[in-house]
Design a protein around this motif. Sequence first.
Motif, PDB file in Angstrom:
ATOM      1  N   GLU A  72       9.773 -16.347   7.319  1.00 44.79           N
ATOM      2  CA  GLU A  72       8.856 -15.197   7.336  1.00 44.79           C
ATOM      3  C   GLU A  72       7.399 -15.643   7.287  1.00 44.79           C
ATOM      4  OE1 GLU A  72       9.702 -12.279   7.987  1.00 44.79           O
ATOM      5  OE2 GLU A  72      11.854 -12.220   7.568  1.00 44.79           O
ATOM      6  N   ASP A  73       7.121 -16.744   6.593  1.00 47.95           N
ATOM      7  CA  ASP A  73       5.729 -17.201   6.468  1.00 47.95           C
ATOM      8  C   ASP A  73       5.268 -18.012   7.683  1.00 47.95           C
ATOM      9  OD1 ASP A  73       6.984 -19.642   6.249  1.00 47.95           O
ATOM     10  OD2 ASP A  73       6.287 -20.080   4.218  1.00 47.95           O
ATOM     11  N   GLY A  74       6.108 -18.095   8.706  1.00 45.28           N
ATOM     12  CA  GLY A  74       5.730 -18.822   9.915  1.00 45.28           C
ATOM     13  C   GLY A  74       6.110 -20.286   9.880  1.00 45.28           C
ATOM     14  N   GLY A  75       6.466 -20.800   8.725  1.00 49.87           N
ATOM     15  CA  GLY A  75       6.894 -22.196   8.622  1.00 49.87           C
ATOM     16  C   GLY A  75       8.326 -22.365   9.124  1.00 49.87           C
ATOM     17  N   ILE A  76       8.726 -23.597   9.287  1.00 48.40           N
ATOM     18  CA  ILE A  76      10.071 -23.884   9.786  1.00 48.40           C
ATOM     19  C   ILE A  76      10.897 -24.497   8.671  1.00 48.40           C
ATOM     20  CG2 ILE A  76      11.388 -25.269  11.431  1.00 48.40           C
ATOM     21  CD1 ILE A  76       9.128 -24.824  13.431  1.00 48.40           C
TER      22      ILE A  76
END
Lengths: 411, 148
Positions: A72-76
Amino acid sequence: MSSSEARAWPDATLTRVPYWLYQDEANYRAELRRIFEGPTWSFVCLEADLPRAGDFRTTFVGEMPVIVVRAEDGGIRAFENRCAHRGALISLDDQGSAKHFQCVYHAWTYDLEGTLTGIAFEKGSNGRGGMPAEFSKAAHSPRKLRTATLHGLVFASLCADAPPLETYLGDEILGRVARVLRRPIRVLGRFVQVLPNNWKLYVENVKDTYHASLLHAFFGTFRITRLTQGGGVLVSPDGGHHASYTIDRADDRASTAYRDQGIRSERQDYRLADPRLLESVNELGDDIRLQILTVFPGFVLQQIQNCLAVRQVLPKGPDSMELHWTYFGFADDTPEMHARRLRQLNLVGPAGYVSMEDGCVGGFVRRGAAAAPDEVSVVNMGGAGTESMETRATEASVRGFWKAYRRYMGQ
Amino acid sequence: MAKLNADYARAIDDDRLEDWPGFFAEPCLYTITSADNHRQGMPAGLMYADSRGMLQDRVAALREANIYERQTYRHLIGLPAILDEKGTSVRTETPFLVVRIMRDGRMDLFATGRYLDVLVEEAGALRFRERVVVCDGGRIDTLLALPL
């Protein structure tokens, strides 16, 4: 093969490699543990594969099944594709988009971080059964991997001791990755090639700059790469990573070194009916026509003229491996460049003009050396060292592989 | 249509690869992909030719440059379904199955899939304007040398 007998390298040199290394079951299991699940980084996918939160791909680190997902935070994030309950695969898809993951077996649920968040009938039914009150879901999640991204590549490591990816690669290799991956990637296709050989035979083959224009006649004939051309090989200080490259040099065109040695791959009379295959554009702005780069243990980034691909080496037992090809261009390619890449992709992959032989040559070694576990191969071109060299008539990067390998394996 | 497919299969299976480009119109498209790539609109092929010359080059490379163990195919080609007829061209889908026979006699089911064809009449004979070979799986054992 029996693994009970003690296996040893013949001596300290990197120029003789015993064949049991490609055959021994116990050694293979140790590789999965010490290398693939050890302090190394494995390529798992492209960032372009995961454009939005919830997008995921499933793949492997060694033989460990892994889910790679955009959180959700854009990280992988990456975690083992193994339900904490009974060990079943959590995801059965190659790719997709999810708000959460749910195991089909007993419907245990995981969030995009890979954390166990839900247990079906956790409180039981009608006040009976269910999990013990003290059971901690947070403490029962599949193993989580560290992830790192680099110019659109996503790597994962299971090991807390792996150095940061940039440190792991070193400045020279980082520069060679950056040289190719300067713009957003567009994936053009994916294929899997199943090879009948140990994974190391393929990795050695990719690092072996000596074979390219000898085995691959297509290369030599059209002067895509010849050992008499300019170029060289960079080997990372630890030996594990490499980048080999070919520089176009006008004075090679008159060289007769291949003909003088009667080498099969030089054929003056071989001409293309449709020369558009090799019409390339200098899109990277330097003289390098071809660059093959490896990251230990099993990642390849390839630029052959305008033909771009990444390859993931996945071990599948001592005698088998899979090569996962992802062909790509860039998101802002012109229609002409797009068409050029599709034509040049004939060069690579399972049917590639300059790569199909790599699919079978590992099997030739496996079959040739089947009865010779204690015999050795000779890796002596260019001496005994692992330093970078301004020639490709060397096996320095193959020795580099074994230098890194022995360190990780404690051999 | 049946004759075109039968002749096509026999040319490859009988090792008359030099005849293979002749089944295509000029210009043409021949590519080999997987069902997954096809579904996702991924354009890259394992082989990709957009001219008859590129097909001839594929044959020349197999004959002169590439190294692979001696092998043959046995094509079984099913009945074409006619999807669309527009003027002089016909769009069809035809299932296929290819067994690969290695030099030691080993036979493997090498590929199954469907041909997505666009057929046109050229000089009184049907030719492939397009033949998109969509393999059901995206896994290739060892290497793909001969065309499908």
